[in-house]
Design an enzyme around this catalytic site. Structure first.
Site, PDB file in Angstrom:
ATOM      1  N   ASP A 142     -11.898  27.171 -28.645  1.00  0.00           N
ATOM      2  CA  ASP A 142     -13.008  26.289 -28.288  1.00  0.00           C
ATOM      3  C   ASP A 142     -12.976  25.841 -26.830  1.00  0.00           C
ATOM      4  O   ASP A 142     -14.007  25.822 -26.158  1.00  0.00           O
ATOM      5  CB  ASP A 142     -13.020  25.072 -29.218  1.00  0.00           C
ATOM      6  CG  ASP A 142     -13.474  25.434 -30.621  1.00  0.00           C
ATOM      7  OD1 ASP A 142     -14.146  26.466 -30.778  1.00  0.00           O
ATOM      8  OD2 ASP A 142     -13.158  24.692 -31.560  1.00  0.00           O
TER       9      ASP A 142
ATOM     10  N   TYR B  90     -18.783  22.420 -35.621  1.00  0.00           N
ATOM     11  CA  TYR B  90     -17.758  21.379 -35.730  1.00  0.00           C
ATOM     12  C   TYR B  90     -17.848  20.370 -34.588  1.00  0.00           C
ATOM     13  O   TYR B  90     -18.164  20.717 -33.452  1.00  0.00           O
ATOM     14  CB  TYR B  90     -16.355  21.987 -35.744  1.00  0.00           C
ATOM     15  CG  TYR B  90     -15.862  22.356 -37.122  1.00  0.00           C
ATOM     16  CD1 TYR B  90     -15.702  21.384 -38.104  1.00  0.00           C
ATOM     17  CD2 TYR B  90     -15.553  23.670 -37.458  1.00  0.00           C
ATOM     18  CE1 TYR B  90     -15.250  21.709 -39.374  1.00  0.00           C
ATOM     19  CE2 TYR B  90     -15.099  24.012 -38.724  1.00  0.00           C
ATOM     20  CZ  TYR B  90     -14.951  23.027 -39.678  1.00  0.00           C
ATOM     21  OH  TYR B  90     -14.510  23.346 -40.934  1.00  0.00           O
TER      22      TYR B  90
ATOM     23  N   TYR C 227       4.714  31.756 -20.214  1.00  0.00           N
ATOM     24  CA  TYR C 227       5.381  30.697 -19.454  1.00  0.00           C
ATOM     25  C   TYR C 227       6.864  30.592 -19.823  1.00  0.00           C
ATOM     26  O   TYR C 227       7.708  30.291 -18.970  1.00  0.00           O
ATOM     27  CB  TYR C 227       4.728  29.340 -19.712  1.00  0.00           C
ATOM     28  CG  TYR C 227       3.252  29.248 -19.416  1.00  0.00           C
ATOM     29  CD1 TYR C 227       2.594  30.176 -18.606  1.00  0.00           C
ATOM     30  CD2 TYR C 227       2.483  28.217 -19.963  1.00  0.00           C
ATOM     31  CE1 TYR C 227       1.233  30.078 -18.345  1.00  0.00           C
ATOM     32  CE2 TYR C 227       1.120  28.104 -19.701  1.00  0.00           C
ATOM     33  CZ  TYR C 227       0.506  29.039 -18.905  1.00  0.00           C
ATOM     34  OH  TYR C 227      -0.842  28.934 -18.666  1.00  0.00           O
TER      35      TYR C 227
ATOM     36  N   ASP D 255      10.536  33.721 -19.092  1.00  0.00           N
ATOM     37  CA  ASP D 255      11.662  33.800 -18.154  1.00  0.00           C
ATOM     38  C   ASP D 255      12.799  32.857 -18.529  1.00  0.00           C
ATOM     39  O   ASP D 255      13.838  32.842 -17.862  1.00  0.00           O
ATOM     40  CB  ASP D 255      11.201  33.540 -16.722  1.00  0.00           C
ATOM     41  CG  ASP D 255      10.502  32.192 -16.566  1.00  0.00           C
ATOM     42  OD1 ASP D 255      10.363  31.468 -17.578  1.00  0.00           O
ATOM     43  OD2 ASP D 255      10.078  31.870 -15.445  1.00  0.00           O
TER      44      ASP D 255
END
Length: 755
Positions: A413, A496, A697, A700
């Site tokens: 969304d 919604y 993210y 590593d």
């Protein structure tokens, strides 16, 4: 009687008549000259105030934002937030109607007795772009030689200054030595372009085409799709199979197509939407009339339908199902009024809010909605850091039905549509309590024009039960009430409506409540009842909630990005697992309760399923309370709710959605702070082929020990439909908490006395 001047029919006509006669016997004067009088009711309502008449007390109550005013006809004074104010001209009555001087609003509401709104003397560096700044950014971008006509704008927002500089401003008042800068994201056809614009020096700092990215769905795409469907002769012919001869009564919902590695037969580099449709029967609820097993694939660049996908024809459910109560006679309910007769306990200075010991900055982002920044708690005169930024990171609503009209439905969304852009204005007294202050917010539309959303955010204080209580035998009761300050925002995404509350407790706790309401996306089926032959197959992936209508099982999964800075930026993730251990100390007991405490030192280890029987803390091990315990905040991704908890993604590990959106399946993530890592689904999730968000993210596996860490919590519900949610769904909540853990030296609300 808010929003209207009404007089009770009780027998007070004589008293009112006397007041009318006495108040209008002669001209009314102000400052030595005759006053110009205007209708109280009309004037105050146009000003945005609630007008109430108390027939018993013969008194008006006027409420506007932080001002609570009581005034009697003919009186020379009014009571504003509990304090007396002299009126140059009294309220007068004539023929049952109240009149005030045309200076009344200034005299009362600009009197200085309402201290809710304060003038911002030093602008906060994280203030949203103003309308003028948005327009300036667009002007600068359009002057660039690379800019193409018909380019649309996905986002125009503040380019944040350096985090350390912002904290220095919030804590010490040190000015930020940097020009105001804007991030601009554009769509040139199907090509995404990012620009950074220096507003002060009127120049472009960077211009970057983003390869392989699909941009957001913009509001004008909805209009384009509707026009394409309405003018398609091919689609009109298919509609006839469903008994529909007038395409003008068909309402379309454009949806992103997802990614299935080519198994859906769609070209990956095309800008496509899938369109499911509903029939407008005139009952005000087209969602109740799905045109099932019919999907049009629209190419937004070619402006045409490139493919129609069909399944077995299911008759359109035609039973009227209005959701506005037009066919119901609900019982009358007596008023429930919330008043603050002495004014608000909070102040709003520019975009910074101060309540009790809390201070925080608030701005609205077109993608994720409210961003709360520089959150601090005043602990006996010391302003302590709690959170640099907190916001919705992203969310997804995936469905579990493999049929032609459903298999691709997994709505991102915020990332695909922009939930801030789809902000729903809040209605005081319905969407928020009557004592709420409503804040307007300005964002850019797809043309780059500044657009102000009225009532975009509500701020209100509420009673929340007892903060604490103890009754000792033979001694007086000791208890105090709990107060909460709520920051509420609502976004309507198709069927919604999502309600997000940031809830500040005066004891240092922060609640994050996510509520889903609106109308369920439903599937047309053959079965009318569970006794019909097709019922078992029709309800394989959902619940029969009406005749010929199934509510399909799905999930509402929310992720919140929380850049906690607990008493500073050197934080560590700490685990505390209560365990049963053998009793080795002697005595009749064979077992004991002990806590196994350890450090979680890397990003990969921090990505976890949430076990509510354990404790996870973000700690500052270099700061201690007076007992020597490190100051911390507890992270509780799921603290309760009204639907079954989403304990993970309800997909097999070989599903593409599982690999593209890793954030769904684990409730706790912690990563090192990097300012460009903002979205759990990645910056451009539309049709993404792999995880460019939290999974990337954390890949590593950076160290988390004594570093500036960002907490990401995933929470939500698995929505199994029920009849009580149709035709409109009562709000269902998922709750999360951030809770001080040895952050204070004692009960932080000890000795509080509230009037």
């Amino acid at each position: 009687m808010a929003n209207g001047l009404k007089f009770s029919p009780r027998k007070t006509a004589l008293a009112l008549a006397v007041a009318v006669v006495c108040a209008w016997q002669s001209p009314v004067f102000a400052h030595g000259s005759e006053a110009h009088m205007v209708p109280l009711d009309k004037t105050l309502q146009e000003f945005g105030a609630d007008v109430q008449w108390d027939d018993y007390a013969q008194m008006f109550t006027l409420i506007k934002d932080g001002a609570y005013v009581k005034v009697k006809p003919g009186a020379k004074t009014a009571i504003v937030n509990g304090k007396s104010l002299d009126l140059p001209v009294p309220v007068v009555m004539k023929e049952g109607k109240a009149w005030v001087s045309d200076t009344f609003i200034n005299d009362v509401f600009q009197s200085g007795l309402d201290q809710t709104f304060q003038v911002e003397k030093r602008p906060h560096p994280l203030n949203s772009l103003s309308a003028a700044e948005i327009s300036k950014a667009v002007t600068i971008v359009k002057a660039a030689p690379e800019f193409q006509p018909n380019t649309r704008f996905t986002e125009i927002s503040l380019h944040e200054p350096d985090k350390a500089a912002v904290w220095a401003f919030a804590l010490q008042g040190t000015p930020v030595d940097a020009p105001r800068t804007a991030d601009v994201v554009m769509l040139d056809g199907k090509h995404v372009i990012e620009a950074v614009v220096d507003l002060q020096n009127k120049k472009i700092l960077s211009w970057t085409p983003i390869k392989g990215a699909h941009g957001m769905v913009l509001l004008d795409d909805f209009v384009s799709v509707q026009n394409i469907i309405n003018t398609s002769s091919e689609f009109a012919e298919v509609l006839k199979k469903h008994g529909i001869t007038d395409p003008g009564k068909v309402v379309t919902t454009p949806l992103t197509v997802g990614f299935f590695d080519g198994k859906d037969g769609l070209q990956q580099d095309a800008r496509l939407l899938k369109v499911v449709s509903y029939l407008d029967t005139g009952d005000g609820n087209y969602w109740a009339h799905p045109i099932e097993n019919l999907v049009a694939v629209v190419d937004l660049e070619a402006k045409k339908i490139i493919k129609i996908e069909e399944g077995p024809v299911i008759p359109v459910p035609m039973e009227p199902r209005p959701y506005d109560g037009r066919d119901r006679n609900a019982p009358a309910v007596k008023p429930l009024e919330i008043t603050e007769p002495e004014g608000k306990n909070y102040t709003i200075t520019g975009d910074t809010i101060h309540w009790q010991n809390w201070d925080f900055h608030l701005r609205l982002n077109s993608r994720v909605g409210p961003i709360l920044s520089t959150v601090t708690y005043n602990d006996n005169g010391t302003k302590r850091q709690v959170m640099y930024e907190g916001s919705l990171g992203g969310m997804i609503v995936p469905y579990g039905d493999p049929d032609v009209g459903w298999y691709f439905k997994a709505y991102l969304d915020s990332g695909d549509y922009g939930m801030g852009t789809l902000t729903s204005p809040i209605v005081r007294g319905k969407d928020a309590p009557s004592n709420a202050v409503l804040l307007d917010e300005t964002i850019a539309d797809y043309t780059g024009k500044p657009t102000t959303i009225p009532g975009a955010v509500a701020i209100f204080e509420r009673y929340a039960g007892p903060e604490y209580k103890h009754l000792e035998m033979g001694k007086p009761n000791v208890s105090t009430e709990r107060r909460e300050l709520v920051v509420r925002w609502i976004s309507t995404v198709g069927n919604y409506d999502y309600i997000f509350d940031w809830v500040f407790h005066d004891n240092g706790t922060i609640g994050i409540d996510a509520g889903a309401t609106g109308i369920e996306a439903v599937k047309g089926v053959l079965a009318k009842t569970m006794h019909d032959p097709s019922a078992k197959e029709d309800t394989r992936y959902g619940t029969l909630i009406d005749h010929n209508i199934v509510g399909t099982t799905h999930q509402h999964i929310y992720n919140f990005r929380l850049d906690l800075d607990v008493d500073g930026e050197n934080n560590t993730l700490v685990a505390m697992d209560p365990e049963v251990k053998p009793n080795t100390a002697g005595g009749p007991r064979t077992s004991t309760m002990q806590v196994n405490q350890y450090t979680i030192d890397s990003e990969q280890k921090a990505a976890q399923k949430f076990d509510p029987g354990t404790i996870r803390l973000l700690s500052n091990t270099s700061k201690e309370n007076r007992m020597g315990n490190p100051v911390s905040y507890q992270i509780i991704p799921y603290a309760g709710g009204t639907h079954p908890a989403a304990t993970g993604a309800k997909f097999a590990p070989d599903e593409w959605i599982y690999h593209r959106l890793s954030f769904m399946d684990k409730q706790l993530w912690v990563t090192r702070y990097h300012p460009t890592e903002r979205y759990p689904e990645g910056k451009y999730p539309n049709r993404s082929a792999h995880d460019t968000g939290l999974g990337q993210y954390a890949k590593d596996d950076e160290s988390l020990t004594n570093h500036d860490d960002v907490v990401w919590i995933t929470t939500g519900t698995t929505h199994v439909a029920r009849a009580e949610e149709w035709p409109i769904m009562p709000t269902e909540w998922a709750l999360a908490l951030l809770k001080p853990w040895n952050f204070f030296d004692e009960t932080p609300t000890l000795g509080e006395k509230k009037k």
